[in-house]
Scaffold this motif. Structure first.
Motif, PDB file in Angstrom:
ATOM      1  N   GLY A  52       0.840  -1.201   0.000  1.00 13.59           N
ATOM      2  CA  GLY A  52       0.000   0.000   0.000  1.00 13.59           C
ATOM      3  C   GLY A  52       0.867   1.240   0.000  1.00 13.59           C
ATOM      4  N   ALA A  53       0.290   2.358   0.429  1.00 14.17           N
ATOM      5  CA  ALA A  53       0.963   3.653   0.399  1.00 14.17           C
ATOM      6  C   ALA A  53       2.068   3.682   1.436  1.00 14.17           C
ATOM      7  CB  ALA A  53      -0.049   4.764   0.670  1.00 14.17           C
ATOM      8  N   THR A  54       3.316   3.878   0.991  1.00 14.59           N
ATOM      9  CA  THR A  54       4.450   3.976   1.901  1.00 14.59           C
ATOM     10  C   THR A  54       5.179   5.304   1.750  1.00 14.59           C
ATOM     11  OG1 THR A  54       5.833   2.862   0.259  1.00 14.59           O
ATOM     12  CG2 THR A  54       4.797   1.487   1.943  1.00 14.59           C
ATOM     13  N   ASP A  55       4.608   6.247   1.016  1.00 13.91           N
ATOM     14  CA  ASP A  55       5.226   7.553   0.828  1.00 13.91           C
ATOM     15  C   ASP A  55       4.792   8.446   1.990  1.00 13.91           C
ATOM     16  OD1 ASP A  55       5.166  10.109  -1.787  1.00 13.91           O
ATOM     17  OD2 ASP A  55       6.436   9.826  -0.051  1.00 13.91           O
ATOM     18  N   PHE A  56       5.691   8.654   2.962  1.00 18.73           N
ATOM     19  CA  PHE A  56       5.314   9.464   4.110  1.00 18.73           C
ATOM     20  C   PHE A  56       6.560  10.108   4.707  1.00 18.73           C
ATOM     21  CE2 PHE A  56       6.062   5.180   5.542  1.00 18.73           C
ATOM     22  CZ  PHE A  56       6.860   5.333   6.655  1.00 18.73           C
ATOM     23  N   VAL A  57       6.323  11.117   5.515  1.00 15.98           N
ATOM     24  CA  VAL A  57       7.393  11.857   6.192  1.00 15.98           C
ATOM     25  C   VAL A  57       7.019  11.944   7.671  1.00 15.98           C
ATOM     26  CG1 VAL A  57       8.646  14.040   6.349  1.00 15.98           C
ATOM     27  CG2 VAL A  57       7.911  13.185   4.121  1.00 15.98           C
ATOM     28  N   ILE A  58       8.030  11.697   8.553  1.00 18.31           N
ATOM     29  CA  ILE A  58       7.802  11.741   9.993  1.00 18.31           C
ATOM     30  C   ILE A  58       8.518  12.968  10.557  1.00 18.31           C
ATOM     31  CG2 ILE A  58       8.106  10.536  12.189  1.00 18.31           C
ATOM     32  CD1 ILE A  58       8.163   7.929  10.672  1.00 18.31           C
ATOM     33  N   HIS A  59       7.769  13.776  11.329  1.00 18.82           N
ATOM     34  CA  HIS A  59       8.343  14.940  12.003  1.00 18.82           C
ATOM     35  C   HIS A  59       8.121  14.800  13.503  1.00 18.82           C
ATOM     36  CE1 HIS A  59       8.029  16.735   7.938  1.00 18.82           C
ATOM     37  NE2 HIS A  59       9.056  17.480   8.331  1.00 18.82           N
ATOM     38  N   ASP A  60       9.131  15.148  14.270  1.00 13.67           N
ATOM     39  CA  ASP A  60       9.024  15.211  15.735  1.00 13.67           C
ATOM     40  C   ASP A  60       8.567  16.628  16.097  1.00 13.67           C
ATOM     41  OD1 ASP A  60       9.310  15.301  18.464  1.00 13.67           O
ATOM     42  OD2 ASP A  60      11.131  14.088  18.469  1.00 13.67           O
ATOM     43  N   ILE A  61       7.337  16.754  16.598  1.00 12.96           N
ATOM     44  CA  ILE A  61       6.760  18.071  16.905  1.00 12.96           C
ATOM     45  C   ILE A  61       6.676  18.292  18.410  1.00 12.96           C
ATOM     46  CG2 ILE A  61       5.470  18.135  14.746  1.00 12.96           C
ATOM     47  CD1 ILE A  61       2.983  17.341  16.314  1.00 12.96           C
TER      48      ILE A  61
END
Length: 738
Positions: free
Chosen positions: A262-271
């Protein structure tokens, strides 16, 4: 002829009237066809639009579900790291301060590089609030060598890496690095100390070498000296340090998404802080995404935002081109409406041909049924709704001993002797289901036969009263044979029950005898021991040295006799107690037994090696008795050796072994080892009663296994035993006999 001609004429007139009406107004027919075409086109377009909207919503819902799955996988993976760090914390619960060797043995057993590739290691950082000189002196006294603290300098608090396994070059270089000196790590360590809970750091450089791309995260779990105090100030007083797990984010995400489609295009940000900090990013799709979605994760004191991007619309909705094809097909189907009249005429012709074919099939089916009734070797009868015979075949007539024609009209139940018995008639109720009965048939001439009846409802022709078909098979000889077999079975069961009762009574008598003998022997033993003690205390001055020695030997013999009685009772309980099977960690149980042996004999240092991860299926109490006897014997017979050594492990075929380098034994007398009260060494050299190995053999046999021994005089001994997990418990009488 007149009627036929009239019909033909009327038919011609009937055909010419609609044709004339159509020819009179051709535009109306074309307009009607056009309206049908327009209506079908509008319907197709409306359905296509509705399907398109539904597909878009379905694709978006699928994308959101995939993002939830990705977030859940990442959250579960980080939860797994908390469990991994908690395992290191449990080591501090059992040992106040583990040695480097203990830490190495624990981490080596987990096999981190293969099981958890995203974890660079499992380490421990101490919480130190002393001057650097005192810290260096304590470090050297603890056996860690010269303190190589990096970065150097005096600070109020230190958090140096003390353990970090496995032994990779990067991990070895990290020993001595002050994690508390780095702001990002210090924030996570301080949060773990203040809350007493696991804390995750922000993105940091994992390796201490410049120019290497090794950014990741570090999970810290606080370690307290005693429990977890309620206040931060109290926690600082009992704080030992932090168990930490360095994590490679890229490898973690790769393994978390293994097998995910499935969709694996993602970005993780520490907020967590004021400004978002990138943690991870991927870009599998090019172009404008069809959908976007964001998810927040709360992970060990950090807040992550995951921004997902779907592939473009064409890739996100793979069925879009199918919808376009469906639209084209719908429009083409509208054009086919012109062929409806021709299709109806053709259908009518085929229906007529099908009716003729079904009529022929019915006739042939009737012929097959009649042949089956006439020539079947099993009796068959057709019954009406009242239970009367409509038709019977020759086999049934021979079975009842009556002419075939005389059976027509006879009530079927009148042919049986047990018509008023407990069995309900076959023709009553049943709900149209097949039913079977065994009945007693009265045959002409006085013979009674048992027949197996099978009733099945069958429909008759229109206007014909036929309700069911009964098949009758003579089973008289079969029932007689079954009765003879049942009589033999009852006789055999009676004999088995008699032998079982006799054996049970014999076992009860043996057990009662054993307890009676043991209790009857204790009374005179207590008298011997008591009076000999009185003689020793009151009349010791009246006896010479030899007399006192004789008296002391009498007391020793009585004491040994009591120990032998206790050993006999223990061996009896081992052979007769019920078996409670469960999964046992033999490695841990052997370690507990070794601690008990060391505590009982601290002056005998034995080099004991226990293979980790050994498990077996069995009774915990009996298996502990087995290990106590085997390890205790190995411990005892290594006395007097320069380097006593005992090894407990498991071979490739699944068998367990205990090997020592002690006194050993002569292999010629190996058959006496497992017999009660048989000893191969004298009492002065090695104490014992000769019961331990006999108990071991009974425990192994009750688990369905085998045991053998190999030895050499002054060359050590090895005991090899098996514990099959699926073998049944050996009955008590068989165990006692063994």
């Amino acid at each position: 002829m007149e009627g036929r001609e009239t019909t033909r004429r009327d038919g011609r007139q009937g055909r010419t009237r609609p044709v004339a009406a159509t020819m009179a107004n051709p535009r109306r027919a074309h307009l009607l066809a056009l309206l049908v075409l327009l209506a079908s086109v509008v319907t197709v377009l409306a359905l296509w639009r509705s399907t398109y909207v539904r597909e878009v919503r379905t694709a978006e819902s699928r994308f959101v579900a995939q993002t939830a799955d990705v977030a859940n996988r990442i959250e579960q993976r980080l939860g797994h790291y908390e469990l991994l760090a908690g395992g290191g914390l449990s080591l501090f619960s059992s040992v106040s301060r583990p040695t480097p060797q203990q830490w190495y043995g624990y981490v080596e057993g987990m096999n981190l590089p293969e099981r958890v590739p995203s974890v660079r290691g499992l380490g421990f950082a101490g919480y130190l609030r002393r001057p650097l000189e005192e810290l260096a002196r304590e470090w050297e006294e603890a056996g860690y060598g010269t303190l190589d603290l990096r970065p150097a300098g005096q600070r109020p608090t230190y958090g140096p890496v003390m353990y970090l396994e496995p032994h990779t070059p990067q991990n070895l270089r990290a020993i001595g690095f002050d994690l508390y000196s780095e702001p990002v790590r210090r924030e996570a360590m301080q949060r773990a100390l203040d809350t007493g809970e696991p804390s995750l750091s922000g993105p940091v450089q994992l390796l201490l070498e410049p120019g290497q791309d090794s950014r990741g995260l570090v999970l810290f779990v606080p370690v307290f000296r005693e429990g977890r105090p309620l206040t931060p100030a109290a926690r600082r007083d009992v704080m030992l340090g932090w168990v930490f797990v360095p994590i490679s984010v890229d490898v973690m995400v790769e393994h978390a998404l293994a097998g995910h489609s499935g969709a694996t295009d993602f970005v993780i940000h520490d907020i967590t802080g004021a400004e978002p900090v990138p943690v991870y990013g991927s870009a599998d799709w090019a172009g404008e995404p069809a959908f976007t979605h964001s998810t927040l994760l709360e992970l060990a004191g950090r807040t992550w935002r995951i921004d997902f991007r779907s592939p473009p619309l064409a890739a996100a909705m793979p069925r879009l081109h199918h919808l376009q094809q469906t639209l084209a097909l719908g429009l083409f189907a509208s054009l086919l409406m012109y062929l409806v009249a021709w299709t109806l005429a053709r259908t009518q012709s085929r229906a007529h041909a099908l009716a003729m074919r079904m009529t022929e099939d019915y006739r042939r089916s009737e012929q097959r049924f009649r042949a089956a009734m006439q020539y079947s070797a099993i009796g068959k009868v057709l019954l009406d709704s009242q239970g009367d015979v409509v038709e019977a075949n020759p086999a049934f007539a021979r079975l009842v001993g009556l002419p075939q024609q005389s059976l027509v009209g006879v009530h079927f139940e009148d042919l049986f002797e047990d018509r008023h018995g407990s069995s309900a008639p076959l023709t009553d109720g049943g709900g149209g289901q097949v039913r079977r009965q065994t009945r007693m048939l009265h045959r002409k001439g006085g013979y009674t036969r048992h027949v197996q009846l099978t009733y099945a409802p069958v429909p008759g022709s229109v206007g014909e009263d036929i309700a069911g078909l009964v098949q009758a098979e003579d089973v008289t000889e079969r029932l007689r044979a079954q009765e003879r077999v049942q009589k033999l079975n009852r006789t055999l069961e009676h004999r088995v029950a008699l032998r079982t009762r006799e054996l049970s009574e014999a076992n009860q008598e043996l057990e009662a005898f054993a307890y009676s003998v043991s209790h009857d022997l204790r009374a005179p033993l207590r008298a011997i021991d008591g009076f000999s003690k009185v003689l020793m205390e009151r009349y010791a001055d009246s006896l010479d040295e030899a007399g006192r020695g004789y008296l002391q030997r009498v007391r020793g013999a009585a004491h040994r006799m009591g120990e032998l009685i206790d050993a006999m009772l223990l061996m009896s309980r081992v052979g007769r107690s019920p078996l409670q099977r469960e999964r046992i960690d033999l490695s841990r149980m052997a370690a507990d037994v070794a601690e008990e042996l060391h505590a009982a004999d601290p002056g005998h240092p034995v080099d004991l090696h226990i293979q980790p991860g050994m498990e077996a299926q069995g009774d915990a109490t009996l298996l502990r008795n087995l290990l106590q006897n085997l390890l205790g014997n190995a411990w005892k017979f290594t006395h007097g050796r320069e380097s006593p050594r005992v090894e407990f492990g498991q071979q490739e075929d699944g068998a367990f072994y205990i090997r020592d380098n002690g006194a050993g034994f002569d292999q010629e007398y190996v058959g006496k080892l497992f017999r009660p009260f048989q000893r191969l060494h004298d009492q002065k050299s090695f104490s014992g009663h000769g019961i331990g190995l006999a108990s071991v053999k009974r425990v192994v046999q009750r688990h369905g296994g085998t045991i053998s021994a190999e030895g050499k005089v002054d060359g050590g001994a090895m005991f090899r035993f098996t514990l099959p997990g699926d073998e049944p418990d050996v009955p008590p009488q068989e165990t006692a006999a063994g």
